[in-house]
Design a protein around this motif. Structure first.
Motif, PDB file in Angstrom:
ATOM      1  N   GLY A  24       0.799  -1.217  -0.117  1.00 44.22           N
ATOM      2  CA  GLY A  24      -0.141   0.046  -0.117  1.00 44.22           C
ATOM      3  C   GLY A  24       0.807   1.280   0.055  1.00 44.22           C
ATOM      4  O   GLY A  24       0.423   2.222  -0.539  1.00 44.22           O
ATOM      5  N   ILE A  25       1.857   1.263   0.618  1.00 44.31           N
ATOM      6  CA  ILE A  25       2.893   2.329   0.633  1.00 44.31           C
ATOM      7  C   ILE A  25       3.493   2.554  -0.712  1.00 44.31           C
ATOM      8  O   ILE A  25       3.572   3.793  -1.117  1.00 44.31           O
ATOM      9  N   VAL A  26       3.525   1.604  -1.527  1.00 40.57           N
ATOM     10  CA  VAL A  26       4.215   1.809  -2.936  1.00 40.57           C
ATOM     11  C   VAL A  26       3.143   2.327  -3.881  1.00 40.57           C
ATOM     12  O   VAL A  26       3.601   3.482  -4.506  1.00 40.57           O
ATOM     13  N   PHE A  27       1.954   1.873  -3.722  1.00 40.91           N
ATOM     14  CA  PHE A  27       0.875   2.907  -4.277  1.00 40.91           C
ATOM     15  C   PHE A  27       0.585   4.274  -3.829  1.00 40.91           C
ATOM     16  O   PHE A  27       0.136   5.248  -4.483  1.00 40.91           O
ATOM     17  N   LEU A  28       1.032   4.341  -2.570  1.00 41.95           N
ATOM     18  CA  LEU A  28       0.813   5.829  -1.842  1.00 41.95           C
ATOM     19  C   LEU A  28       1.765   6.636  -2.610  1.00 41.95           C
ATOM     20  O   LEU A  28       1.359   8.077  -2.806  1.00 41.95           O
ATOM     21  N   GLY A  29       2.787   6.278  -3.299  1.00 43.37           N
ATOM     22  CA  GLY A  29       3.659   7.214  -4.003  1.00 43.37           C
ATOM     23  C   GLY A  29       3.024   7.934  -5.375  1.00 43.37           C
ATOM     24  O   GLY A  29       3.320   8.979  -5.656  1.00 43.37           O
ATOM     25  N   LEU A  30       2.000   7.031  -5.755  1.00 48.34           N
ATOM     26  CA  LEU A  30       1.273   7.899  -6.945  1.00 48.34           C
ATOM     27  C   LEU A  30       0.684   9.167  -6.601  1.00 48.34           C
ATOM     28  O   LEU A  30       0.250   9.940  -7.370  1.00 48.34           O
ATOM     29  N   GLN A  31       0.595   9.379  -5.404  1.00 49.85           N
ATOM     30  CA  GLN A  31      -0.398  10.680  -4.726  1.00 49.85           C
ATOM     31  C   GLN A  31       0.545  11.734  -4.735  1.00 49.85           C
ATOM     32  O   GLN A  31       0.160  13.053  -4.715  1.00 49.85           O
ATOM     33  N   LEU A  32       1.944  11.429  -4.686  1.00 52.48           N
ATOM     34  CA  LEU A  32       2.949  12.420  -4.768  1.00 52.48           C
ATOM     35  C   LEU A  32       3.137  13.193  -5.920  1.00 52.48           C
ATOM     36  O   LEU A  32       3.755  12.401  -6.627  1.00 52.48           O
ATOM     37  N   VAL A  33       2.917  14.289  -6.173  1.00 48.51           N
ATOM     38  CA  VAL A  33       3.463  14.883  -7.437  1.00 48.51           C
ATOM     39  C   VAL A  33       4.510  16.094  -6.860  1.00 48.51           C
ATOM     40  O   VAL A  33       4.239  16.868  -6.327  1.00 48.51           O
ATOM     41  N   ALA A  68      -2.888  21.538   3.038  1.00 48.37           N
ATOM     42  CA  ALA A  68      -2.622  20.653   4.024  1.00 48.37           C
ATOM     43  C   ALA A  68      -2.325  19.246   3.682  1.00 48.37           C
ATOM     44  O   ALA A  68      -1.141  18.532   3.962  1.00 48.37           O
ATOM     45  N   VAL A  69      -2.970  18.651   2.490  1.00 51.80           N
ATOM     46  CA  VAL A  69      -2.441  17.537   1.940  1.00 51.80           C
ATOM     47  C   VAL A  69      -1.250  17.614   1.301  1.00 51.80           C
ATOM     48  O   VAL A  69      -0.249  16.412   1.253  1.00 51.80           O
ATOM     49  N   ILE A  70      -1.008  18.656   0.597  1.00 54.13           N
ATOM     50  CA  ILE A  70       0.653  18.796  -0.096  1.00 54.13           C
ATOM     51  C   ILE A  70       1.501  18.825   1.075  1.00 54.13           C
ATOM     52  O   ILE A  70       2.787  18.171   0.870  1.00 54.13           O
ATOM     53  N   GLY A 115      -1.159  19.929   8.102  1.00 53.60           N
ATOM     54  CA  GLY A 115      -0.693  18.848   7.158  1.00 53.60           C
ATOM     55  C   GLY A 115       1.131  18.783   7.842  1.00 53.60           C
ATOM     56  O   GLY A 115       1.441  17.663   7.865  1.00 53.60           O
ATOM     57  N   GLY A 116       1.412  19.627   8.771  1.00 53.54           N
ATOM     58  CA  GLY A 116       2.694  19.593   9.220  1.00 53.54           C
ATOM     59  C   GLY A 116       2.679  18.929  10.470  1.00 53.54           C
ATOM     60  O   GLY A 116       3.708  18.566  11.159  1.00 53.54           O
ATOM     61  N   SER A 117       1.535  18.813  11.553  1.00 54.86           N
ATOM     62  CA  SER A 117       1.548  18.197  12.601  1.00 54.86           C
ATOM     63  C   SER A 117       0.917  17.043  12.899  1.00 54.86           C
ATOM     64  O   SER A 117       0.980  16.264  13.939  1.00 54.86           O
ATOM     65  N   ILE A 118      -0.261  16.627  11.992  1.00 54.22           N
ATOM     66  CA  ILE A 118      -1.085  15.432  12.227  1.00 54.22           C
ATOM     67  C   ILE A 118      -0.421  14.261  11.531  1.00 54.22           C
ATOM     68  O   ILE A 118       0.189  14.376  10.586  1.00 54.22           O
TER      69      ILE A 118
END
Length: 346
Positions: A86-95, A225-227, A201-204
């Protein structure tokens, strides 16, 4: 000397594969059903992540219903292997372009959040005379990206199962408490939606918790927050790589008896997905499928992790992990707030 035919060679392998399937299928099926339930419930509860639902469901099930031994191997496989996938596929969210758009000062703040959170938590854990492995899991989970960071670090360090489930439980408890606290505190401090979103985004701890807090804040808070959170997640790769090199240099093995690779395969896969998502203009259907697979895998894994959280065991670990969790949460949130205010004033 007689030679073995291909069929003779293949039979033992086939038998081993069949035995492994029989061994893991009941637990994997249970995790898959739990993931489906969590994702379905999440659709009817906007702002509530299926990951949080899954881990709470796992905690509830394991503490109310005695699970048969037959499901244990599949649950363990889900909580480890599926989580890393799942962590591998999480990489697709990062641009990367979105992260770079935050600007150098904010990126430096994010590095300080992760580094300061990890080292500060480790220092506090030492002062409290806690086990180093447990402290490291809590430090990385609270400073980077929650349960995913706990799983990543657990794979390259000497950590026992009780420490892992304790760290995950603390991430769920304190990260969830932060969902209403950060928006309320930001409002009391007079922060606008964008700054409050950056602070969230920086604390949670978990990205799902960040999304929930961003929705509570409103305005343009959710996107920023997501970025910011994704930028913290990106630092999981170098942190795990450093810990893996440290483990190899000390000549110690992981709990399965093997020395960890310099860079774990799932971290390489994560980085490959980041590069693919950042380089190619992928169709929306591909991104949607990747997000669905990631959510399904992580939900199944979170249920598996939740099944390892026994309330009686949490009581037995004592008060020190909870005190460290409080201190680490305050530390990470404090570093994030100070850094964001400095960038804003500059």
């Amino acid at each position: 000397m007689p030679t073995k035919t291909p069929t003779q060679d293949a039979r033992p392998v086939a038998h081993r594969g069949s035995d492994a399937l029989k061994k893991h299928a009941p637990g994997l099926l249970l995790c898959a059903v739990a993931a489906a339930i969590s994702m379905t419930v999440s659709n009817f509860l906007p702002g509530v992540s299926s990951l949080i639902i899954a881990i709470v469901l796992g905690i509830a099930v394991t503490n109310v219903v005695p699970l048969p031994d037959i499901v244990a191997p599949g649950i363990t496989l889900s909580s480890k292997k599926l989580l890393r996938l799942g962590i591998v596929f999480l990489g697709l969210q990062l641009v990367l372009s979105d992260i770079v758009s935050l600007g150098a000062p904010m990126l430096l703040v994010i590095v300080c959040i992760v580094a300061g959170g990890i080292f500060g938590t480790i220092l506090m854990g030492r002062l409290m005379k806690m086990r180093p492995g447990q402290v490291l899991l809590i430090a990385c989970g609270f400073s980077i990206c929650g349960a995913a960071a706990v799983a990543g670090v657990e794979g390259v360090t000497e950590s026992d199962e009780e420490d892992v489930v304790t760290a995950v439980a603390l991430v769920v408890i304190f990260g969830t408490l932060m969902i209403p606290v950060i928006p309320l505190a930001g409002k009391l401090l007079g922060m606008g939606p964008e700054l409050n979103g950056m602070w969230a985004g920086g604390s949670i701890h978990e990205i799902a918790q960040v999304v929930a807090a961003g929705g509570v804040i409103g305005g343009g808070a959710l996107a920023v927050a997501v970025i910011v959170k994704l930028a913290r997640i990106l630092l999981l790769a170098p942190v795990v790589a450093v810990l893996s090199v440290r483990q190899r240099r000390h000549g110690t093995a992981t709990p399965d008896g093997k020395r960890p690779p310099i860079v774990p395969i799932f971290i390489i896969g994560f980085l490959v997905m980041v590069v693919v998502g950042s380089t190619f203009d992928l169709p929306g259907s591909v991104l949607h499928a990747g997000k669905f697979i990631q959510t399904a895998l992580l939900s199944a894994a979170m249920f598996g992790l939740g099944c390892g959280v026994k309330i009686r065991n949490l009581v037995r670990v004592g008060v020190r992990p909870f005190l460290l969790a409080v201190a680490s949460t305050i530390l990470v949130a404090g570093i994030a707030l100070a850094g964001i205010e400095l960038v804003h004033l500059g």
